[in-house]
Design an enzyme around this catalytic site. Sequence first.
Site, PDB file in Angstrom:
ATOM      1  N   ALA A  78       0.819  -1.218   0.000  1.00 32.85           N
ATOM      2  CA  ALA A  78       0.000   0.000   0.000  1.00 32.85           C
ATOM      3  C   ALA A  78       0.850   1.264   0.000  1.00 32.85           C
ATOM      4  O   ALA A  78       0.406   2.308  -0.464  1.00 32.85           O
ATOM      5  CB  ALA A  78      -0.940   0.006   1.195  1.00 32.85           C
ATOM      6  N   THR A  79       2.062   1.164   0.515  1.00 33.84           N
ATOM      7  CA  THR A  79       2.952   2.333   0.460  1.00 33.84           C
ATOM      8  C   THR A  79       3.168   2.708  -1.008  1.00 33.84           C
ATOM      9  O   THR A  79       3.089   3.881  -1.388  1.00 33.84           O
ATOM     10  CB  THR A  79       4.303   2.004   1.142  1.00 33.84           C
ATOM     11  OG1 THR A  79       4.041   1.731   2.526  1.00 33.84           O
ATOM     12  CG2 THR A  79       5.291   3.141   1.024  1.00 33.84           C
ATOM     13  N   GLN A 187      -6.717   0.195   6.394  1.00 35.90           N
ATOM     14  CA  GLN A 187      -7.195  -0.326   7.681  1.00 35.90           C
ATOM     15  C   GLN A 187      -8.684  -0.668   7.672  1.00 35.90           C
ATOM     16  O   GLN A 187      -9.152  -1.407   8.535  1.00 35.90           O
ATOM     17  CB  GLN A 187      -6.899   0.678   8.814  1.00 35.90           C
ATOM     18  CG  GLN A 187      -5.411   0.898   9.072  1.00 35.90           C
ATOM     19  CD  GLN A 187      -4.708  -0.326   9.664  1.00 35.90           C
ATOM     20  OE1 GLN A 187      -5.332  -1.253  10.174  1.00 35.90           O
ATOM     21  NE2 GLN A 187      -3.383  -0.337   9.597  1.00 35.90           N
ATOM     22  N   SER A 204      -4.088  -3.238   1.002  1.00 32.50           N
ATOM     23  CA  SER A 204      -2.898  -4.068   1.222  1.00 32.50           C
ATOM     24  C   SER A 204      -3.319  -5.450   1.707  1.00 32.50           C
ATOM     25  O   SER A 204      -4.141  -5.569   2.631  1.00 32.50           O
ATOM     26  CB  SER A 204      -2.020  -3.391   2.280  1.00 32.50           C
ATOM     27  OG  SER A 204      -0.833  -4.111   2.482  1.00 32.50           O
ATOM     28  N   HIS A 206      -1.646  -7.824   3.365  1.00 29.73           N
ATOM     29  CA  HIS A 206      -1.203  -8.394   4.653  1.00 29.73           C
ATOM     30  C   HIS A 206      -1.974  -7.856   5.856  1.00 29.73           C
ATOM     31  O   HIS A 206      -1.796  -8.329   6.970  1.00 29.73           O
ATOM     32  CB  HIS A 206       0.320  -8.235   4.830  1.00 29.73           C
ATOM     33  CG  HIS A 206       0.812  -6.864   5.171  1.00 29.73           C
ATOM     34  ND1 HIS A 206       1.204  -6.506   6.432  1.00 29.73           N
ATOM     35  CD2 HIS A 206       1.001  -5.759   4.398  1.00 29.73           C
ATOM     36  CE1 HIS A 206       1.637  -5.249   6.427  1.00 29.73           C
ATOM     37  NE2 HIS A 206       1.517  -4.773   5.208  1.00 29.73           N
ATOM     38  N   THR A 245       6.975  -7.954 -13.483  1.00 32.33           N
ATOM     39  CA  THR A 245       6.199  -9.197 -13.387  1.00 32.33           C
ATOM     40  C   THR A 245       5.397  -9.230 -12.102  1.00 32.33           C
ATOM     41  O   THR A 245       5.925  -8.974 -11.021  1.00 32.33           O
ATOM     42  CB  THR A 245       7.155 -10.411 -13.445  1.00 32.33           C
ATOM     43  OG1 THR A 245       7.944 -10.277 -14.621  1.00 32.33           O
ATOM     44  CG2 THR A 245       6.393 -11.725 -13.468  1.00 32.33           C
ATOM     45  N   CYS A 332       5.444   1.824  11.051  1.00 29.90           N
ATOM     46  CA  CYS A 332       6.316   2.440  10.051  1.00 29.90           C
ATOM     47  C   CYS A 332       7.129   3.582  10.645  1.00 29.90           C
ATOM     48  O   CYS A 332       8.058   4.075  10.026  1.00 29.90           O
ATOM     49  CB  CYS A 332       5.498   2.951   8.861  1.00 29.90           C
ATOM     50  SG  CYS A 332       4.788   1.601   7.924  1.00 29.90           S
TER      51      CYS A 332
HETATM   52  N1  PLP Z   1      -1.665   2.941   4.928  1.00 24.93           N
HETATM   53  C1  PLP Z   1      -2.085   2.621   6.155  1.00 24.93           C
HETATM   54  C2  PLP Z   1      -3.288   3.319   6.718  1.00 24.93           C
HETATM   55  C3  PLP Z   1      -1.419   1.645   6.904  1.00 24.93           C
HETATM   56  O1  PLP Z   1      -1.850   1.350   8.128  1.00 24.93           O
HETATM   57  C4  PLP Z   1      -0.293   1.022   6.330  1.00 24.93           C
HETATM   58  C5  PLP Z   1       0.484   0.038   7.113  1.00 24.93           C
HETATM   59  O2  PLP Z   1       0.531   0.072   8.317  1.00 24.93           O
HETATM   60  C6  PLP Z   1       0.094   1.385   5.038  1.00 24.93           C
HETATM   61  C7  PLP Z   1      -0.618   2.342   4.365  1.00 24.93           C
HETATM   62  C8  PLP Z   1       1.260   0.746   4.369  1.00 24.93           C
HETATM   63  O3  PLP Z   1       0.945  -0.570   3.996  1.00 24.93           O
HETATM   64  P1  PLP Z   1       2.043  -1.538   3.391  1.00 24.93           P
HETATM   65  O4  PLP Z   1       2.679  -2.207   4.560  1.00 24.93           O
HETATM   66  O5  PLP Z   1       1.280  -2.505   2.542  1.00 24.93           O
HETATM   67  O6  PLP Z   1       2.986  -0.714   2.615  1.00 24.93           O
END
Ligand code: PLP
Length: 395
Positions: A78-79, A187, A204, A206, A245, A332
């Site tokens: 998601a980042t 979330q 995301s 995971h 890929t 993070c």
């Molecule tokens: N956005 C939110 C609201 C998150 O809580 C997180 C991860 O904690 C992310 C983005 C980033 O997700 P990813 O670990 O898939 O990069």
Amino acid sequence: MNLVSPKPIFLDAHSTTKTDPRVLDAMIPWFIEKFGNPSSNLNSYGWESAAAIELSKRKIATLADAPIQDAVVFTSCATESNHLAILGLLKLLKSKNKTKILTTKIEHSSVLGAVSLAAEQGFEIVYVKTESTGRIDLNDLKNQCDEKAGLVSIAWANHEVGTIQPVAEIAEICRNNDIIFHSDAVQAFGKIPLDAKSDFISVSAHKIYGPKGCGALVFFNSALREKIAPLQKGGQQEYALRPGTENVPAIVGFGVACEIAKTEMIQNANHMRTLRDFMWQSLSARFGSRIQRNGSIQFDLPHNLNISASGVDGAAWLSQLKNVAISNASSCLSGVQDYSQVLMELGLTKEMARASIRIGLSHDTAMTDVSLAVKEIGDALDRLIQFENMLGSNL
Ligand code: PLP
């Protein structure tokens, strides 16, 4: 003699979740039996991988309640999705002379990071005010929507306090002002029904019992997808928006995680809400006004509990919690600062923001887990309060 101590109870589900065994089972064949490159369109190995990606896209779109066709672009996380969403729009926004991006200071670091890169390219970043519950101030958003504003990026639900934003209202304000609305739904997706529509969302795998290393952008507005510029050039994968890929096993796993969430989300949410409420009621009965619950009581993620204690050393509290795995802020940001910036934005003092814990429950968290956790968290707090009282009486 068993020298391995039992693992702590996992209450850090905002940071990640355990892969569901059903997800893992579905992924396994895609490593060895079915390892084709989905872009190899001249052989059956490639065809089956391409078909698997298509099927996963449908499952993800179904959970998001997005169009079944062409709504999903896979990324590595998601980042990356947040960066592609925000930075991929800059060219379009510039061409329309819309040089203002609206967001909030309580966004995840990946959104704050992406907008800081946009600022380096000359965009003005405006942080919409948030209330003490973590809900955005809709009037402030309206006031900021002038002819320069081109993009709003506001998370569906906050990653620390679990506050759910008024997404339908934000979407309406954006529509009325011809502004693109991106929402980081990491979330919320798979945890609560997404009963409103932004233009597109980041998700995301995971966070919803899928594998790490797989994210996506999901478009409710399919015309928008064609207007985003890729951040890297190369192959034609993912509509040439994300060359490289695809991670087929993880994509298959993400699809299955979404399929499971579609059928089990409500039941899981009810289960986690019951446990969460039990935790809060037990702790507040024991500590009264000494602790406070952060975020919104009315608009909250069901698996989320964020608590602060007054008059204790936050670092000491957290360091005593040996048998529960929790966080005090976004993982993070761990190692960067020892207090929550989100809580500071919500108006807490630095001491209260430091003396805070973020509890995130999973679908398989049991009542015995939370009972033990409540005891451990409460006993640690009690010891600290007694210590502080002792120090006070010796002054
Ligand atoms: N956005 C939110 C609201 C998150 O809580 C997180 C991860 O904690 C992310 C983005 C980033 O997700 P990813 O670990 O898939 O990069």
